[in-house]
Design a protein around this motif. Structure first.
Motif, PDB file in Angstrom:
ATOM      1  N   TYR A 272       0.839  -1.207   0.000  1.00 28.12           N
ATOM      2  CA  TYR A 272       0.000   0.000   0.000  1.00 28.12           C
ATOM      3  C   TYR A 272       0.867   1.247   0.000  1.00 28.12           C
ATOM      4  N   ILE A 273       0.512   2.208  -0.847  1.00 26.19           N
ATOM      5  CA  ILE A 273       1.217   3.485  -0.926  1.00 26.19           C
ATOM      6  C   ILE A 273       0.264   4.616  -0.555  1.00 26.19           C
ATOM      7  N   ASN A 277       4.107   8.292   1.377  1.00 24.63           N
ATOM      8  CA  ASN A 277       5.109   7.330   0.918  1.00 24.63           C
ATOM      9  C   ASN A 277       5.631   7.628  -0.478  1.00 24.63           C
ATOM     10  N   ILE A 278       4.992   8.570  -1.163  1.00 20.30           N
ATOM     11  CA  ILE A 278       5.459   8.886  -2.515  1.00 20.30           C
ATOM     12  C   ILE A 278       6.744   9.686  -2.423  1.00 20.30           C
ATOM     13  N   LYS A 297      -9.449   1.496  -2.396  1.00 20.90           N
ATOM     14  CA  LYS A 297      -8.244   2.175  -2.893  1.00 20.90           C
ATOM     15  C   LYS A 297      -8.111   1.925  -4.396  1.00 20.90           C
ATOM     16  N   LEU A 306       2.887   6.922 -10.297  1.00 22.93           N
ATOM     17  CA  LEU A 306       1.973   7.435  -9.279  1.00 22.93           C
ATOM     18  C   LEU A 306       2.234   8.928  -9.101  1.00 22.93           C
ATOM     19  N   CYS A 326      -3.074   2.088  -3.832  1.00 23.93           N
ATOM     20  CA  CYS A 326      -2.672   3.387  -3.314  1.00 23.93           C
ATOM     21  C   CYS A 326      -3.889   4.213  -2.915  1.00 23.93           C
ATOM     22  N   SER A 327      -3.628   5.275  -2.201  1.00 24.32           N
ATOM     23  CA  SER A 327      -4.663   6.212  -1.793  1.00 24.32           C
ATOM     24  C   SER A 327      -5.394   6.759  -3.014  1.00 24.32           C
ATOM     25  N   ILE A 330      -4.070   9.741  -5.003  1.00 29.87           N
ATOM     26  CA  ILE A 330      -2.946   9.532  -5.913  1.00 29.87           C
ATOM     27  C   ILE A 330      -3.482   9.133  -7.282  1.00 29.87           C
TER      28      ILE A 330
END
Length: 451
Positions: A272-273, A277-278, A297, A306, A326-327, A330
């Motif tokens: 998971y990002i 975390n980017i 997500k 991303l 990812c969120s 994003i």
């Protein structure tokens, strides 16, 4: 009806009211120190004048809420009193006054500054509390304490929360626990901290200058890359015409991925990002942050780009080298060729693209840029072989800039070291305390006897 006679407290009773009970003391301090409620260190606490002001720079200067920056007053962010005849004597700051931000975001509420002689004359403006300390507390000593983690925790525990901001009132602020020592030791602590901080700030400045130079060089390289200057020799060698560069909207180059992951259906542990975390092209997106996600997500695949669409993450992006989710804050872009993905990822670093994203983001509290806005951006693209060559050259030229991450980590270490120094200072652990000197409790008694 006759007023009730006020009961006169003894010095010992006043002292007990001023001192923080042992069970409420945040941590242990030397025997000749004491924990005191802020209220008993103050001659005065008040809010500022509400006289109308502007920013024309022609009349008396007045502090505004945005004037308080980096533990001092930013004179580029002050106001000016419109009608100086309305200023009262009590509205003026004096040397040694402390100002505290008491209505702000949770990150900034409680921040403070000391009014120094070179700042005067200056008027105390609204939304900033002014603290005038009594004779047993050094203003610089107190201001340094407001920069500690312990002070910040005390503030956060007392704030009144609203939708977009928090506040702390005078009564709540006056109840703060403050560690106090005698004035000689206070001054020694101030001198020691300032001496250590001068060295740390010098190191910080050198690192920041290096980072700025790196960034400037990097931008120059990127500019050459996307104007064809980096591949002049390659173009001649391969007999390629410059007219091979074509204009495209980004929506013609990538596909916006909207595949959703529903944990209620798929229910599995995945990579998971989140926005935090980017990384930009300075580093690699963290692929070890596996977690069970509880809300829907967006899915992404290896070689997708991303892109954080929420400010302040508009310059956060990277090519991922693993599958995951990812969120939804994003954007996920998918390309037909990995070299195009890397090429565009580098392009996202250009100031003109970042400016475009910022200027075209919308929203009051959390501005964000839409996929439609990004998709409409026009870009010049060479043929795929030249894209690959540009990416290869950039990979080599910018490899040395990977050390930027190490420098940024050094900046973080400096800030952590400052916090550690402050924590030691207000625990009496800087090696400056003399246990034979007069106790702070005796000094407090003298002040209380005068009340």
């Amino acid at each position: 009806m006759a007023k009730k006679k006020q009961i006169e407290l003894t010095i010992e009773e006043k002292l007990q009211n001023a001192l923080v009970p042992k069970e409420e003391q945040p941590y242990k301090i030397p025997n000749n120190w004491c924990w005191v409620r802020l209220d008993f260190l103050l001659k005065e606490i008040c809010n500022g004048t509400t006289i109308k002001q502007n920013k024309e720079g022609k009349t008396a200067r007045v502090t505004r809420i945005e004037s308080l920056q980096n533990n001092t007053i930013d004179f580029n962010r002050i106001g000016n009193i419109v009608n100086e005849s309305l200023i009262k004597d009590k509205d003026w700051y004096i040397e040694g006054d402390i100002i505290v931000s008491h209505i702000n975001s949770i990150e900034h509420v409680g921040k403070s500054a000391v009014i120094t002689r070179d700042m005067l004359p200056l008027v105390h403006g609204m939304n900033l509390l002014r603290l005038r300390l009594n004779n047993i507390c050094n203003s610089q000593f107190f201001q340094l304490y407001t920069r500690t983690t312990d002070y910040k925790k005390s503030i956060v525990n007392r704030v009144n929360r609203a939708v977009n901001q928090v506040s702390i009132n005078q009564k709540q602020l006056c109840s703060l626990e403050i560690p106090i020592t005698n004035l000689k030791e206070q001054q020694r602590i101030v001198n020691r901290i300032e001496s250590l901080f001068v060295k740390l700030d010098r190191a910080k400045e050198l690192i920041e200058n290096t980072l700025a130079q790196f960034e400037q060089n990097k931008m120059a390289i990127l500019h050459k890359a996307f104007t064809g200057e980096l591949t002049v020799k390659w173009i001649k060698k391969n007999n390629i015409d410059l007219s091979s560069w074509k204009k495209y909207e980004l929506k013609e180059v990538f596909k916006v991925v909207k595949d959703k992951y529903n944990p209620q259906i798929e229910n599995q542990i995945v990579n998971y990002i989140g926005l935090e975390n980017i990384e930009t092209s300075k580093g690699i997106i963290n692929k070890n942050n596996s977690s069970e996600v509880k809300s829907i997500k967006t899915k992404f695949k290896k070689d997708d780009v991303l892109y954080g669409k929420l400010r302040p993450y508009l310059n956060k992006h990277d090519v991922v080298n693993f599958d995951g989710i990812c969120s939804t804050d994003i954007l996920v872009f998918r390309f037909d060729n990995i070299n195009t993905a890397k090429y565009i990822n580098y392009y996202f670093n250009l100031p003109m693209f970042i400016q475009y994203a910022v200027e075209n983001s919308s929203g009051i509290n959390l501005p964000r840029v839409s996929e439609k806005t990004i998709s409409k951006y026009k870009i010049s693209l060479p043929i795929i072989e030249e894209q690959q060559e540009i990416v290869n050259i950039l990979d080599k030229l910018l490899a040395k800039y990977n050390k930027i991450k190490n420098l940024e980590q050094q900046l973080e270490k400096i800030e952590l070291l400052k916090k550690a120094i402050l924590a030691k200072a207000f625990r009496g652990e800087l090696g400056t305390n003399n246990p034979d000197e007069e106790s702070a409790e005796n000094l407090l008694k003298e002040i209380l006897a005068e009340k």
